[in-house]
Design an enzyme around this catalytic site. Structure first.
Site, PDB file in Angstrom:
ATOM      1  N   ASP A  49     126.627  66.520  18.941  1.00 38.77           N
ATOM      2  CA  ASP A  49     127.495  65.186  18.306  1.00 38.77           C
ATOM      3  C   ASP A  49     128.119  64.452  19.362  1.00 38.77           C
ATOM      4  O   ASP A  49     128.854  64.946  20.007  1.00 38.77           O
ATOM      5  CB  ASP A  49     128.372  65.553  17.409  1.00 38.77           C
ATOM      6  N   TYR A  54     132.372  57.376  22.753  1.00 42.98           N
ATOM      7  CA  TYR A  54     132.809  58.568  23.409  1.00 42.98           C
ATOM      8  C   TYR A  54     132.439  58.194  25.215  1.00 42.98           C
ATOM      9  O   TYR A  54     132.791  58.686  26.034  1.00 42.98           O
ATOM     10  CB  TYR A  54     132.267  60.069  23.108  1.00 42.98           C
ATOM     11  N   LYS A  79     126.809  57.540  17.351  1.00 52.06           N
ATOM     12  CA  LYS A  79     127.090  56.750  16.239  1.00 52.06           C
ATOM     13  C   LYS A  79     127.520  55.231  16.761  1.00 52.06           C
ATOM     14  O   LYS A  79     127.793  55.110  17.788  1.00 52.06           O
ATOM     15  CB  LYS A  79     128.823  57.268  15.819  1.00 52.06           C
ATOM     16  N   HIS A 112     130.235  54.748  12.609  1.00 48.80           N
ATOM     17  CA  HIS A 112     131.227  55.428  12.981  1.00 48.80           C
ATOM     18  C   HIS A 112     132.534  55.052  11.974  1.00 48.80           C
ATOM     19  O   HIS A 112     133.017  56.139  11.787  1.00 48.80           O
ATOM     20  CB  HIS A 112     131.730  54.965  14.441  1.00 48.80           C
TER      21      HIS A 112
END
Ligand code: NAD
Length: 285
Positions: A49, A54, A79, A112
């Protein structure tokens, strides 16, 4: 030690099957990501994931491409970042994710955050854009994250595709019941983010007591609770030994009473660690 074949597969509404246990990469440094994801794959994880937010999609993709495991045996999720809800921006951002990862498709692509208070965005329009990615096969499944019941109901009323999953905060101190139960009654599996409560609940006496009783670690007890409740989870750790520990959660069961004692740690709204989806409006630069 558990192996890949121990991990239950959950069927999504796309017909795809997702491994119930995966590896989370939030707050994993971009420079460390490829090595840690490679380690997770070598331990037996087959579900990773990540997210545009990120900043480590490139490392995730590199580890997948460089592994000797067939691409179709690894389930990868990313996402859409909050800055890219507008349809044209979402199309470009999705394309960039594939480029960053060096992959021809992702298994699951999520919105997200719903951003209901941001006037320039409309998650329903964003969702219709994600339907394009599912239609052309570059996202094998599409889903949402941090959607509340009213957001899910709005997608339903509009007659759009039912999200394949809803990824929400959920751990023993925050059961997030209303959203979790809506999903479970409407064919939307719950992915529990921060399944270990970001590590904060691992020294709770109820958790450590069960760990002693079962001769397991606190993290293993909480992950077992998540799995037995039917949630999809992807604990994060940047520590190789803990990545292994978090995978070894298939050789034991919690009794109903033990599950009940963890359920009783729920603090309702006070147990939430992350932002509230109804108000979260952070748009990165
Ligand atoms: P988590 O609950 O997985 O906790 C991670 C922390 O717990 C680690 O940093 C470490 O401090 C500790 N930990 C992990 N394994 C341990 C062990 N065996 N023993 C002791 N301590 C241990 O928290 P998370 O990273 O926030 O959530 C997991 C994943 O969920 C993320 O990596 C990300 O993929 C996803 N996520 C999604 C959202 C979203 O908005 N969709 C938000 C947060 C996280």
């Amino acid at each position: 030690m558990s192996t890949t074949t121990d991990i239950p597969l959950i069927e999504l509404n796309s017909g795809q099957r997702i491994p119930q246990l995966g590896f989370g990469t939030f707050q994993i440094e971009p420079s460390e990501t490829a090595a840690l994801v490679s380690h997770a794959l070598s331990v037996g994880y087959r579900h990773i994931d990540t997210a545009q937010m990120y900043g480590n999609e490139a490392g995730v993709g590199a580890a997948i491409r460089e592994s000797s495991i067939d691409r179709d045996e690894i389930f990868v999720t990313t996402k859409l970042n909050n800055s890219f809800h507008e349809p044209g921006a979402a199309r470009a951002a999705f394309e960039r994710s594939l480029m960053e990862m060096g992959l021809g498709y992702v298994d699951l692509f999520l919105i997200h955050w719903p951003l209901p208070t941001v006037p320039e965005t409309d998650y329903l329009e964003t969702w219709k854009t994600l339907e394009e990615f599912a239609a052309d096969g570059r996202a094998r499944s599409i889903g949402v994250s941090n959607f509340q019941v009213d957001h899910l109901e709005r997608l339903d009323r509009a007659g759009t595709t039912t999200p394949a999953v809803n990824q929400i905060e959920l751990h023993p101190r925050f059961l997030n019941r209303e959203v979790d139960e809506y999903g479970k009654h409407n064919g939307i599996p719950t992915e529990a983010w921060s399944p270990l409560g970001q590590g904060e609940l691992l020294d709770d006496p109820v958790v450590t007591g069960l760990a002693d009783e079962l001769d397991r670690t606190a993290a293993q007890v909480v992950l077992r609770w998540q799995l037995q409740r039917g949630n999809i989870v992807f604990p994060k750790s940047a520590n190789e030994a803990r990545i292994e520990e978090n995978f070894d959660v298939f050789g034991f069961d919690l009794s109903d009473a033990q599950i009940g004692s963890l359920d009783a740690l729920d603090r309702g709204a006070d147990g939430r660690i992350g932002p509230h989806p109804d108000h979260f409006d952070m748009i990165p630069d």
